[in-house]
Design a protein around this motif. Sequence first.
Motif, PDB file in Angstrom:
ATOM      1  N   THR A   1       2.351  18.605   3.252  1.00 52.65           N
ATOM      2  CA  THR A   1       2.394  19.449   2.059  1.00 52.65           C
ATOM      3  C   THR A   1       3.827  19.537   1.541  1.00 52.65           C
ATOM      4  OG1 THR A   1       2.672  21.472   3.376  1.00 52.65           O
ATOM      5  CG2 THR A   1       0.423  20.810   2.814  1.00 52.65           C
ATOM      6  N   VAL A   2       3.955  19.526   0.212  1.00 58.71           N
ATOM      7  CA  VAL A   2       5.272  19.539  -0.403  1.00 58.71           C
ATOM      8  C   VAL A   2       5.228  20.411  -1.656  1.00 58.71           C
ATOM      9  CG1 VAL A   2       4.807  17.467  -1.769  1.00 58.71           C
ATOM     10  CG2 VAL A   2       7.169  18.070  -1.230  1.00 58.71           C
ATOM     11  N   CYS A   3       6.352  21.082  -1.933  1.00 56.13           N
ATOM     12  CA  CYS A   3       6.500  21.866  -3.166  1.00 56.13           C
ATOM     13  C   CYS A   3       7.958  21.735  -3.607  1.00 56.13           C
ATOM     14  CB  CYS A   3       6.088  23.316  -2.954  1.00 56.13           C
ATOM     15  SG  CYS A   3       7.111  24.208  -1.761  1.00 56.13           S
ATOM     16  N   ARG A   4       8.461  22.679  -4.405  1.00 59.91           N
ATOM     17  CA  ARG A   4       9.860  22.597  -4.841  1.00 59.91           C
ATOM     18  C   ARG A   4      10.806  22.733  -3.647  1.00 59.91           C
ATOM     19  NH1 ARG A   4      12.934  23.092  -9.419  1.00 59.91           N
ATOM     20  NH2 ARG A   4      11.037  23.219 -10.681  1.00 59.91           N
ATOM     21  N   THR A   5      10.547  23.722  -2.792  1.00 59.50           N
ATOM     22  CA  THR A   5      11.347  23.896  -1.559  1.00 59.50           C
ATOM     23  C   THR A   5      10.407  23.709  -0.376  1.00 59.50           C
ATOM     24  OG1 THR A   5      11.034  26.293  -1.718  1.00 59.50           O
ATOM     25  CG2 THR A   5      13.063  25.387  -2.633  1.00 59.50           C
ATOM     26  N   ASP A   6       9.951  24.793   0.234  1.00 58.29           N
ATOM     27  CA  ASP A   6       8.909  24.679   1.255  1.00 58.29           C
ATOM     28  C   ASP A   6       8.129  25.976   1.431  1.00 58.29           C
ATOM     29  OD1 ASP A   6      10.692  26.241   2.825  1.00 58.29           O
ATOM     30  OD2 ASP A   6      11.650  24.407   3.566  1.00 58.29           O
ATOM     31  N   ARG A   7       8.284  26.905   0.505  1.00 60.21           N
ATOM     32  CA  ARG A   7       7.580  28.181   0.628  1.00 60.21           C
ATOM     33  C   ARG A   7       6.097  28.033   0.304  1.00 60.21           C
ATOM     34  NH1 ARG A   7      11.698  32.769  -1.971  1.00 60.21           N
ATOM     35  NH2 ARG A   7      13.402  32.444  -0.480  1.00 60.21           N
ATOM     36  N   ARG A   8       5.802  27.461  -0.845  1.00 56.64           N
ATOM     37  CA  ARG A   8       4.399  27.270  -1.230  1.00 56.64           C
ATOM     38  C   ARG A   8       3.714  26.276  -0.306  1.00 56.64           C
ATOM     39  NH1 ARG A   8       3.002  28.629  -6.560  1.00 56.64           N
ATOM     40  NH2 ARG A   8       1.755  26.739  -6.803  1.00 56.64           N
ATOM     41  N   SER A   9       4.435  25.247   0.093  1.00 55.42           N
ATOM     42  CA  SER A   9       3.834  24.240   0.974  1.00 55.42           C
ATOM     43  C   SER A   9       3.530  24.826   2.351  1.00 55.42           C
ATOM     44  CB  SER A   9       4.742  23.020   1.093  1.00 55.42           C
ATOM     45  OG  SER A   9       6.038  23.391   1.520  1.00 55.42           O
ATOM     46  N   ALA A  10       4.347  25.786   2.818  1.00 53.02           N
ATOM     47  CA  ALA A  10       4.070  26.443   4.093  1.00 53.02           C
ATOM     48  C   ALA A  10       2.794  27.270   4.006  1.00 53.02           C
ATOM     49  CB  ALA A  10       5.244  27.321   4.500  1.00 53.02           C
ATOM     50  N   LYS A  11       2.598  27.975   2.880  1.00 53.76           N
ATOM     51  CA  LYS A  11       1.366  28.743   2.685  1.00 53.76           C
ATOM     52  C   LYS A  11       0.158  27.820   2.615  1.00 53.76           C
ATOM     53  CE  LYS A  11       3.595  32.569   0.208  1.00 53.76           C
ATOM     54  NZ  LYS A  11       3.696  33.291  -1.086  1.00 53.76           N
ATOM     55  N   ALA A  12       0.328  26.676   1.957  1.00 53.24           N
ATOM     56  CA  ALA A  12      -0.770  25.707   1.860  1.00 53.24           C
ATOM     57  C   ALA A  12      -1.128  25.156   3.237  1.00 53.24           C
ATOM     58  CB  ALA A  12      -0.374  24.569   0.917  1.00 53.24           C
ATOM     59  N   ALA A  13      -0.109  24.854   4.036  1.00 55.43           N
ATOM     60  CA  ALA A  13      -0.346  24.320   5.378  1.00 55.43           C
ATOM     61  C   ALA A  13      -1.077  25.338   6.245  1.00 55.43           C
ATOM     62  CB  ALA A  13       0.980  23.920   6.028  1.00 55.43           C
ATOM     63  N   GLN A  14      -0.715  26.594   6.108  1.00 61.50           N
ATOM     64  CA  GLN A  14      -1.380  27.641   6.883  1.00 61.50           C
ATOM     65  C   GLN A  14      -2.847  27.766   6.469  1.00 61.50           C
ATOM     66  OE1 GLN A  14       0.679  31.368   7.009  1.00 61.50           O
ATOM     67  NE2 GLN A  14      -1.112  32.498   7.709  1.00 61.50           N
ATOM     68  N   LEU A  15      -3.106  27.708   5.172  1.00 59.92           N
ATOM     69  CA  LEU A  15      -4.477  27.769   4.681  1.00 59.92           C
ATOM     70  C   LEU A  15      -5.304  26.599   5.212  1.00 59.92           C
ATOM     71  CD1 LEU A  15      -6.731  28.816   2.801  1.00 59.92           C
ATOM     72  CD2 LEU A  15      -5.674  27.490   0.954  1.00 59.92           C
ATOM     73  N   LEU A  16      -4.745  25.403   5.154  1.00 60.32           N
ATOM     74  CA  LEU A  16      -5.462  24.224   5.635  1.00 60.32           C
ATOM     75  C   LEU A  16      -5.748  24.317   7.126  1.00 60.32           C
ATOM     76  CD1 LEU A  16      -3.532  21.453   3.667  1.00 60.32           C
ATOM     77  CD2 LEU A  16      -5.880  22.200   3.276  1.00 60.32           C
ATOM     78  N   ALA A  17      -4.775  24.771   7.896  1.00 61.11           N
ATOM     79  CA  ALA A  17      -4.960  24.905   9.335  1.00 61.11           C
ATOM     80  C   ALA A  17      -6.060  25.912   9.650  1.00 61.11           C
ATOM     81  CB  ALA A  17      -3.648  25.320  10.006  1.00 61.11           C
ATOM     82  N   GLN A  18      -6.106  27.009   8.908  1.00 61.23           N
ATOM     83  CA  GLN A  18      -7.134  28.024   9.126  1.00 61.23           C
ATOM     84  C   GLN A  18      -8.519  27.514   8.763  1.00 61.23           C
ATOM     85  OE1 GLN A  18      -5.743  31.340   6.833  1.00 61.23           O
ATOM     86  NE2 GLN A  18      -4.290  32.034   8.383  1.00 61.23           N
TER      87      GLN A  18
END
Length: 322
Positions: free
Chosen positions: A281-298
Amino acid sequence: MAMNSKLLRFGLLAVLIVAIGIAISYRDQFDAEALEMWLDGTGAAGPLLFMLIYAAAAVLFLPGSVLTLAGGALFGPVLGTLYNLTGATLGATLAFLIARYLAADWVERKTGGRMAQLKTGVEKEGWRFVAFVRLVPLFPFNLLNYALGLTRINLLHYIIASYICMLPGATAYTYLGYAGREAIAGGEGMIQKGLLALGLLALVAFLPRWIGRLRRRPSQTVDQLKQQLDQQADVLVLDVRSEEDFTGEQQHIPGARNIPLEALSGRLDELTDYLERPIVTVCRTDRRSAKAAQLLAQQGFGDVHVVKGGMTDWNEKGYPVE
């Protein structure tokens, strides 16, 4: 012989459908008070009868929450948890075996496309997938038991993972039933028992987030991602920025797929091919991508990584964009 086997399966399926229909039509009469009346006077056979009722309820799509709360009220927090967990696991195993006997071969022959890939991904994870869905209940318990029976997950692994990973939820709801019974009876320490019950429920509610963090793989740098792409690795680059940012000033990594973070939960079906394949997952920095990764893992995706620094670092390195 084959014809007799088919007739037997159709006969068992018809009996099961009728039994489920009858059970559902009378489910309004299935409550803790009725259960206590059934068990009254059974003596030492009471726990065994309770576990058999729990197993039958799981097979017939009756609400297990009623039984779990009743188990705590009738047998206390320790024995109640043991009986609830054993009955639930027995029922889950029976439903698993019924589905495997009646329809697993047919599903194996007929399944194709994305459903086949999803089924293969579940089978590849095996007991880990069972453990995950028991700890993080994504689907209704009774339906999930039958669905897992249609896969080739090992039976013993299914039983062990179910028993162990249903323990937190069983403990919390059993204690809630016990605390409720004590409150009605006016027992001592009602406040402490009530707070403990709420604490256990809060812990169970927190499990999805905790499990999601455990399943999320370590983050990686843009250099590591560039190396993977150069080697043509089988990895999906998932850009979770808005559509405007995806095509805006920073542009995007060649071949990346854009699903904005706000829309991700509603578009997970587009990613089922990557349930057990690497997603970055990638975004401008890594805040949104971290939330996306957590959602996918769940949601059961087992190989999710976050790109540290996101497109900002990618552009600073001078790596290609489109």
